[in-house]
Write an enzyme that holds these catalytic residues in place. Sequence first.
Site, short mmCIF file in Angstrom:
data_model
loop_
_atom_site.label_atom_id
_atom_site.label_comp_id
_atom_site.label_asym_id
_atom_site.label_seq_id
_atom_site.Cartn_x
_atom_site.Cartn_y
_atom_site.Cartn_z
N ASP A 66 14.87 -33.68 105.54
CA ASP A 66 13.74 -33.49 104.63
C ASP A 66 12.46 -34.08 105.22
O ASP A 66 12.51 -35.04 105.99
CB ASP A 66 14.06 -34.15 103.28
CG ASP A 66 13.14 -33.65 102.16
OD1 ASP A 66 12.55 -32.57 102.32
OD2 ASP A 66 13.02 -34.36 101.16
N TRP B 123 14.67 -21.00 97.34
CA TRP B 123 14.07 -19.67 97.10
C TRP B 123 12.87 -19.78 96.19
O TRP B 123 12.06 -18.86 96.10
CB TRP B 123 15.09 -18.71 96.47
CG TRP B 123 16.29 -18.42 97.32
CD1 TRP B 123 17.53 -18.95 97.14
CD2 TRP B 123 16.38 -17.56 98.45
NE1 TRP B 123 18.39 -18.47 98.09
CE2 TRP B 123 17.71 -17.60 98.91
CE3 TRP B 123 15.47 -16.74 99.12
CZ2 TRP B 123 18.17 -16.88 100.01
CZ3 TRP B 123 15.92 -16.01 100.22
CH2 TRP B 123 17.24 -16.09 100.65
N ARG C 33 19.71 -39.02 104.49
CA ARG C 33 18.60 -38.19 104.02
C ARG C 33 17.31 -38.76 104.60
O ARG C 33 17.01 -39.94 104.42
CB ARG C 33 18.50 -38.15 102.50
CG ARG C 33 17.32 -37.25 102.07
CD ARG C 33 17.27 -36.95 100.59
NE ARG C 33 16.21 -35.99 100.33
CZ ARG C 33 16.24 -35.03 99.41
NH1 ARG C 33 17.31 -34.88 98.68
NH2 ARG C 33 15.22 -34.21 99.25
N LEU D 51 32.30 -30.44 119.04
CA LEU D 51 31.69 -30.86 117.77
C LEU D 51 31.71 -29.63 116.88
O LEU D 51 31.51 -28.52 117.37
CB LEU D 51 30.24 -31.29 118.04
CG LEU D 51 29.34 -31.51 116.83
CD1 LEU D 51 29.45 -32.94 116.33
CD2 LEU D 51 27.88 -31.24 117.15
N GLY E 160 7.44 -30.51 105.65
CA GLY E 160 6.14 -30.13 105.09
C GLY E 160 5.16 -31.29 105.13
O GLY E 160 3.99 -31.13 105.52
N ARG E 161 5.64 -32.48 104.75
CA ARG E 161 4.76 -33.65 104.72
C ARG E 161 4.33 -34.04 106.13
O ARG E 161 3.20 -34.48 106.36
CB ARG E 161 5.46 -34.82 104.01
CG ARG E 161 5.38 -34.71 102.50
CD ARG E 161 6.36 -35.60 101.82
NE ARG E 161 7.72 -35.07 101.90
CZ ARG E 161 8.81 -35.78 101.70
NH1 ARG E 161 8.71 -37.07 101.41
NH2 ARG E 161 9.99 -35.23 101.77
N TRP E 162 5.23 -33.87 107.09
CA TRP E 162 4.90 -34.18 108.49
C TRP E 162 3.74 -33.29 108.95
O TRP E 162 2.78 -33.76 109.56
CB TRP E 162 6.13 -33.95 109.37
CG TRP E 162 5.90 -34.19 110.83
CD1 TRP E 162 6.00 -35.38 111.49
CD2 TRP E 162 5.54 -33.20 111.82
NE1 TRP E 162 5.72 -35.20 112.82
CE2 TRP E 162 5.43 -33.88 113.06
CE3 TRP E 162 5.30 -31.82 111.78
CZ2 TRP E 162 5.10 -33.23 114.24
CZ3 TRP E 162 4.96 -31.17 112.96
CH2 TRP E 162 4.86 -31.87 114.17
N ILE F 180 20.46 -36.30 96.05
CA ILE F 180 21.40 -35.40 96.74
C ILE F 180 20.89 -33.97 96.77
O ILE F 180 21.28 -33.19 97.63
CB ILE F 180 22.81 -35.48 96.09
CG1 ILE F 180 23.37 -36.91 96.18
CG2 ILE F 180 23.78 -34.54 96.77
CD1 ILE F 180 24.77 -37.06 95.61
N HIS G 80 8.46 -27.06 110.02
CA HIS G 80 9.79 -26.44 110.13
C HIS G 80 10.12 -26.12 111.59
O HIS G 80 11.26 -26.26 112.03
CB HIS G 80 9.86 -25.17 109.28
CG HIS G 80 9.67 -25.41 107.81
ND1 HIS G 80 10.31 -26.43 107.15
CD2 HIS G 80 8.92 -24.78 106.87
CE1 HIS G 80 9.95 -26.41 105.86
NE2 HIS G 80 9.10 -25.42 105.68
C1 IPE Z 1 16.70 -30.46 100.16
O1 IPE Z 1 15.34 -30.67 100.35
C2 IPE Z 1 17.14 -29.23 100.86
C3 IPE Z 1 16.98 -29.19 102.32
C4 IPE Z 1 16.60 -30.16 103.10
C5 IPE Z 1 17.31 -27.95 102.92
P1 IPE Z 1 14.25 -30.28 99.26
O2 IPE Z 1 12.94 -30.68 99.83
O3 IPE Z 1 14.41 -28.86 98.87
O4 IPE Z 1 14.69 -31.20 98.03
P2 IPE Z 1 13.87 -31.66 96.74
O5 IPE Z 1 13.29 -30.44 96.13
O6 IPE Z 1 12.80 -32.59 97.21
O7 IPE Z 1 14.88 -32.36 95.90
C1 IPE Z 2 12.93 -29.81 104.58
O1 IPE Z 2 11.58 -30.15 104.59
C2 IPE Z 2 13.17 -28.40 105.05
C3 IPE Z 2 13.57 -27.46 104.00
C4 IPE Z 2 13.81 -27.74 102.75
C5 IPE Z 2 13.70 -26.08 104.42
P1 IPE Z 2 10.62 -29.80 103.39
O2 IPE Z 2 10.06 -28.44 103.61
O3 IPE Z 2 11.32 -29.99 102.11
O4 IPE Z 2 9.49 -30.88 103.57
P2 IPE Z 2 8.77 -31.71 102.45
O5 IPE Z 2 9.83 -32.39 101.64
O6 IPE Z 2 7.98 -30.74 101.63
O7 IPE Z 2 7.92 -32.67 103.20
MG MG Z 3 11.53 -31.56 100.84
#
Ligand code: IPE
Ligand code: IPE
Ligand code: MG
Length: 260
Positions: free
Chosen positions: A26, A75, A191, A137, A29-31, A198, A43
């Site tokens: 996770d 989605w 995480r 692996l 996007g913030r990065w 979770i 991504h």
């Molecule tokens: C969880 O991350 C799913 C993946 C990393 C693929 P999200 O960014 O979707 O989770 P929430 O919405 O912050 O809980």
């Molecule tokens: C995890 O990073 C990747 C996916 C869920 C596909 P995010 O896209 O959730 O990044 P943040 O949480 O918005 O920073």
């Molecule tokens: Mg996220």
Amino acid sequence: MNFFPSSTQEIPPVGSVPRHIAIIMDGNGRWAKKRFMPRIAGHKRGVEIVREIITACTERGVAYLTLFAFSSENWRRPPEEVSFLMQLFLRALEEEVSKLHENRIRFRVIGDLSRFDPKIVALIRRGEALTADNTTLTLTIAANYGGRWDMLQAMEKMLAAQPEKRGGFTEADLAAHLALNYGHEPDLFIRTGGEQRISNFLLWQLAYSEFYFTDTLWPEFDAAVLDLAIASYRTRERRFGRTSEQLAGASRAAAASKNA
Ligand code: IPE
Ligand code: IPE
Ligand code: MG
């Protein structure tokens, strides 16, 4: 069938290296936002980190690595982001699977594939077949995965397979139909990105996993942070419901039988 010991039915072996690491990757996007870049740049960088972490896990003797790439709730994101993620997945499948095979890595995907483009599904199936006998692996990508979806589909399959057993099903009966029925339960769950939840990942299998949360965003994750997580894992006392005194007694007995 699931031939792996269940943490609630038996006490699994505990080694210094986790056999199975599951990661919620996770913070992409913030990065990107921090760098004034579009989310999709995060991504893209995230895929490069996946490559590094697969190598690091192989070097450390981890047997299973399970990565959450796209949740059943993702989605809900803007259509442009979803479509970019699909393109990225497609490209990664086209370019990376042969490399995984060269490195003797077994590749699997868990999740509801019915919503994916048939081209993606075909590449997944081809990759899984190509790498099926590899033993270095097992890399599992969770795509359109949700823990609740998984439990529900497993229950449906379990009921269809043995309708007459209604009222007498065991945990093992259900576990045999879960999407990840070919692996141990995760020893270590990581995480990245600072959230401590979770998010509908492996709800069944995380029953006795050790949790490690880091503020490091996934595009900044590396082998050094992985090692911090493993080092933290090594300090945990995995009791599986027992007391500390029982564990001390068991290790004294093991030492005595070794010296006898
Ligand atoms: C969880 O991350 C799913 C993946 C990393 C693929 P999200 O960014 O979707 O989770 P929430 O919405 O912050 O809980
Ligand atoms: C995890 O990073 C990747 C996916 C869920 C596909 P995010 O896209 O959730 O990044 P943040 O949480 O918005 O920073
Ligand atoms: Mg996220």
